[in-house]
Scaffold this motif. Structure first.
Motif, PDB file in Angstrom:
ATOM      1  N   ILE A  98       0.809  -1.222   0.000  1.00 54.23           N
ATOM      2  CA  ILE A  98       0.000   0.000   0.000  1.00 54.23           C
ATOM      3  C   ILE A  98       0.841   1.271   0.000  1.00 54.23           C
ATOM      4  CG2 ILE A  98      -1.936  -1.124   1.128  1.00 54.23           C
ATOM      5  CD1 ILE A  98      -1.126   0.298   3.736  1.00 54.23           C
ATOM      6  N   GLY A  99       2.145   1.156   0.278  1.00 51.79           N
ATOM      7  CA  GLY A  99       3.016   2.324   0.309  1.00 51.79           C
ATOM      8  C   GLY A  99       3.144   2.884   1.710  1.00 51.79           C
ATOM      9  N   GLY A 100       4.096   3.795   1.861  1.00 48.42           N
ATOM     10  CA  GLY A 100       4.311   4.443   3.148  1.00 48.42           C
ATOM     11  C   GLY A 100       5.377   3.799   4.002  1.00 48.42           C
ATOM     12  N   GLY A 101       5.906   2.675   3.580  1.00 49.17           N
ATOM     13  CA  GLY A 101       6.939   2.005   4.350  1.00 49.17           C
ATOM     14  C   GLY A 101       8.330   2.444   3.936  1.00 49.17           C
ATOM     15  N   PRO A 102       9.336   1.857   4.543  1.00 45.06           N
ATOM     16  CA  PRO A 102      10.714   2.196   4.177  1.00 45.06           C
ATOM     17  C   PRO A 102      11.060   1.697   2.771  1.00 45.06           C
ATOM     18  CG  PRO A 102      10.683   0.452   5.832  1.00 45.06           C
ATOM     19  CD  PRO A 102       9.272   0.881   5.620  1.00 45.06           C
ATOM     20  N   ARG A 103      12.064   2.337   2.163  1.00 42.44           N
ATOM     21  CA  ARG A 103      12.538   1.895   0.842  1.00 42.44           C
ATOM     22  C   ARG A 103      13.057   0.466   0.961  1.00 42.44           C
ATOM     23  NH1 ARG A 103      13.277   5.517  -3.066  1.00 42.44           N
ATOM     24  NH2 ARG A 103      14.925   4.289  -4.012  1.00 42.44           N
ATOM     25  N   PHE A 104      12.853  -0.304  -0.075  1.00 40.21           N
ATOM     26  CA  PHE A 104      13.326  -1.690  -0.073  1.00 40.21           C
ATOM     27  C   PHE A 104      13.949  -2.002  -1.420  1.00 40.21           C
ATOM     28  CE2 PHE A 104       9.007  -1.788  -1.627  1.00 40.21           C
ATOM     29  CZ  PHE A 104       9.033  -2.701  -2.663  1.00 40.21           C
ATOM     30  N   ARG A 105      14.652  -3.110  -1.477  1.00 34.29           N
ATOM     31  CA  ARG A 105      15.283  -3.575  -2.708  1.00 34.29           C
ATOM     32  C   ARG A 105      14.830  -4.997  -2.978  1.00 34.29           C
ATOM     33  NH1 ARG A 105      17.829   0.368  -0.230  1.00 34.29           N
ATOM     34  NH2 ARG A 105      19.536   1.466  -1.222  1.00 34.29           N
ATOM     35  N   LYS A 106      14.747  -5.323  -4.243  1.00 32.92           N
ATOM     36  CA  LYS A 106      14.393  -6.687  -4.634  1.00 32.92           C
ATOM     37  C   LYS A 106      15.575  -7.310  -5.349  1.00 32.92           C
ATOM     38  CE  LYS A 106      10.713  -8.480  -5.378  1.00 32.92           C
ATOM     39  NZ  LYS A 106       9.725  -9.403  -4.944  1.00 32.92           N
ATOM     40  N   PHE A 107      15.995  -8.437  -4.881  1.00 30.08           N
ATOM     41  CA  PHE A 107      17.044  -9.232  -5.516  1.00 30.08           C
ATOM     42  C   PHE A 107      16.388 -10.553  -5.894  1.00 30.08           C
ATOM     43  CE2 PHE A 107      19.270  -6.547  -2.391  1.00 30.08           C
ATOM     44  CZ  PHE A 107      20.075  -5.826  -3.248  1.00 30.08           C
ATOM     45  N   GLY A 108      15.893 -10.605  -7.125  1.00 28.26           N
ATOM     46  CA  GLY A 108      15.109 -11.772  -7.523  1.00 28.26           C
ATOM     47  C   GLY A 108      13.806 -11.754  -6.753  1.00 28.26           C
ATOM     48  N   ARG A 109      13.544 -12.790  -5.998  1.00 27.27           N
ATOM     49  CA  ARG A 109      12.331 -12.855  -5.181  1.00 27.27           C
ATOM     50  C   ARG A 109      12.561 -12.334  -3.770  1.00 27.27           C
ATOM     51  NH1 ARG A 109       9.804 -18.659  -5.741  1.00 27.27           N
ATOM     52  NH2 ARG A 109       7.915 -17.546  -5.228  1.00 27.27           N
ATOM     53  N   ARG A 110      13.794 -12.076  -3.443  1.00 31.76           N
ATOM     54  CA  ARG A 110      14.143 -11.670  -2.084  1.00 31.76           C
ATOM     55  C   ARG A 110      13.996 -10.164  -1.893  1.00 31.76           C
ATOM     56  NH1 ARG A 110      18.480 -13.771   1.971  1.00 31.76           N
ATOM     57  NH2 ARG A 110      17.392 -15.641   1.387  1.00 31.76           N
ATOM     58  N   VAL A 111      13.335  -9.771  -0.824  1.00 28.67           N
ATOM     59  CA  VAL A 111      13.181  -8.365  -0.453  1.00 28.67           C
ATOM     60  C   VAL A 111      14.208  -8.059   0.628  1.00 28.67           C
ATOM     61  CG1 VAL A 111      11.646  -6.676   0.624  1.00 28.67           C
ATOM     62  CG2 VAL A 111      10.727  -8.339  -0.992  1.00 28.67           C
ATOM     63  N   MET A 112      14.946  -6.963   0.436  1.00 29.17           N
ATOM     64  CA  MET A 112      15.976  -6.571   1.396  1.00 29.17           C
ATOM     65  C   MET A 112      15.830  -5.094   1.722  1.00 29.17           C
ATOM     66  SD  MET A 112      17.632  -9.435   1.780  1.00 29.17           S
ATOM     67  CE  MET A 112      19.229  -9.129   2.470  1.00 29.17           C
ATOM     68  N   TYR A 113      16.208  -4.738   2.939  1.00 29.08           N
ATOM     69  CA  TYR A 113      16.167  -3.359   3.402  1.00 29.08           C
ATOM     70  C   TYR A 113      17.575  -2.945   3.828  1.00 29.08           C
ATOM     71  CZ  TYR A 113      11.086  -3.845   3.829  1.00 29.08           C
ATOM     72  OH  TYR A 113       9.756  -4.033   3.581  1.00 29.08           O
ATOM     73  N   ALA A 114      18.006  -1.755   3.406  1.00 32.18           N
ATOM     74  CA  ALA A 114      19.278  -1.202   3.868  1.00 32.18           C
ATOM     75  C   ALA A 114      19.025  -0.559   5.234  1.00 32.18           C
ATOM     76  CB  ALA A 114      19.812  -0.172   2.885  1.00 32.18           C
ATOM     77  N   VAL A 115      19.948  -0.758   6.156  1.00 29.24           N
ATOM     78  CA  VAL A 115      19.808  -0.202   7.501  1.00 29.24           C
ATOM     79  C   VAL A 115      19.669   1.319   7.428  1.00 29.24           C
ATOM     80  CG1 VAL A 115      20.958   0.090   9.724  1.00 29.24           C
ATOM     81  CG2 VAL A 115      20.997  -2.132   8.595  1.00 29.24           C
ATOM     82  N   ASN A 116      20.413   1.962   6.538  1.00 28.97           N
ATOM     83  CA  ASN A 116      20.329   3.419   6.396  1.00 28.97           C
ATOM     84  C   ASN A 116      18.921   3.855   6.007  1.00 28.97           C
ATOM     85  OD1 ASN A 116      23.051   3.552   6.953  1.00 28.97           O
ATOM     86  ND2 ASN A 116      23.655   3.732   4.818  1.00 28.97           N
ATOM     87  N   ASP A 117      18.266   3.097   5.136  1.00 30.35           N
ATOM     88  CA  ASP A 117      16.902   3.430   4.725  1.00 30.35           C
ATOM     89  C   ASP A 117      15.913   3.247   5.873  1.00 30.35           C
ATOM     90  OD1 ASP A 117      17.678   4.091   2.141  1.00 30.35           O
ATOM     91  OD2 ASP A 117      17.276   2.079   1.357  1.00 30.35           O
ATOM     92  N   LEU A 118      16.117   2.216   6.684  1.00 32.04           N
ATOM     93  CA  LEU A 118      15.252   2.002   7.837  1.00 32.04           C
ATOM     94  C   LEU A 118      15.394   3.142   8.834  1.00 32.04           C
ATOM     95  CD1 LEU A 118      15.858  -1.816   8.416  1.00 32.04           C
ATOM     96  CD2 LEU A 118      13.881  -0.747   7.311  1.00 32.04           C
ATOM     97  N   ASP A 119      16.638   3.571   9.072  1.00 32.38           N
ATOM     98  CA  ASP A 119      16.881   4.686   9.996  1.00 32.38           C
ATOM     99  C   ASP A 119      16.260   5.976   9.471  1.00 32.38           C
ATOM    100  OD1 ASP A 119      18.266   3.101  11.811  1.00 32.38           O
ATOM    101  OD2 ASP A 119      20.223   3.569  10.936  1.00 32.38           O
ATOM    102  N   ALA A 120      16.420   6.244   8.173  1.00 33.94           N
ATOM    103  CA  ALA A 120      15.859   7.461   7.585  1.00 33.94           C
ATOM    104  C   ALA A 120      14.336   7.453   7.678  1.00 33.94           C
ATOM    105  CB  ALA A 120      16.302   7.598   6.130  1.00 33.94           C
ATOM    106  N   TRP A 121      13.722   6.313   7.423  1.00 26.28           N
ATOM    107  CA  TRP A 121      12.273   6.192   7.496  1.00 26.28           C
ATOM    108  C   TRP A 121      11.791   6.427   8.925  1.00 26.28           C
ATOM    109  CZ3 TRP A 121       9.031   2.437   9.818  1.00 26.28           C
ATOM    110  CH2 TRP A 121       7.697   2.479   9.421  1.00 26.28           C
TER     111      TRP A 121
END
Length: 96
Positions: A47-70
């Motif tokens: 739905i949106g509004g969450g922290p930025r994420f990355r997709k590596f194939g089927r895997r979803v990953m979050y950078a710690v810096n993005d979590l902190d910024a969010w």
């Protein structure tokens, strides 16, 4: 007898610019880091509004810096803070 190898002199701490490598967390690790439910992050990806994420194939990953910024973008002084009121204007608890 072998000569002692010369070590490069270390730069003073003030001039060193140590940039920590980006660390990526899985959905469950990111949820633990933010103390949220993994399902909350999954829902926010849809739905949106969450922290930025990355997709590596089927895997979803979050950078710690993005979590902190969010998380930092969601800090307020008080519930009467105009930014807080504006962001939460649609919440039922603020409707009269």
């Amino acid at each position: 007898m072998r000569p002692t190898p010369l070590r490069p002199s270390a730069a003073p701490a003030a001039t060193q610019q140590a940039v920590p490598p980006s660390r990526y967390l899985t959905n469950d690790e990111a949820a633990d880091y933010l103390r949220l439910s993994p399902r909350t992050l999954e829902k926010q990806r849809v739905i949106g509004g969450g922290p930025r994420f990355r997709k590596f194939g089927r895997r979803v990953m979050y950078a710690v810096n993005d979590l902190d910024a969010w998380a930092d973008a969601r800090s307020y002084e008080a519930t009467c803070d105009p930014e807080y009121i504006e962001r939460h204007a649609g919440d039922s608890r603020h409707e009269r």
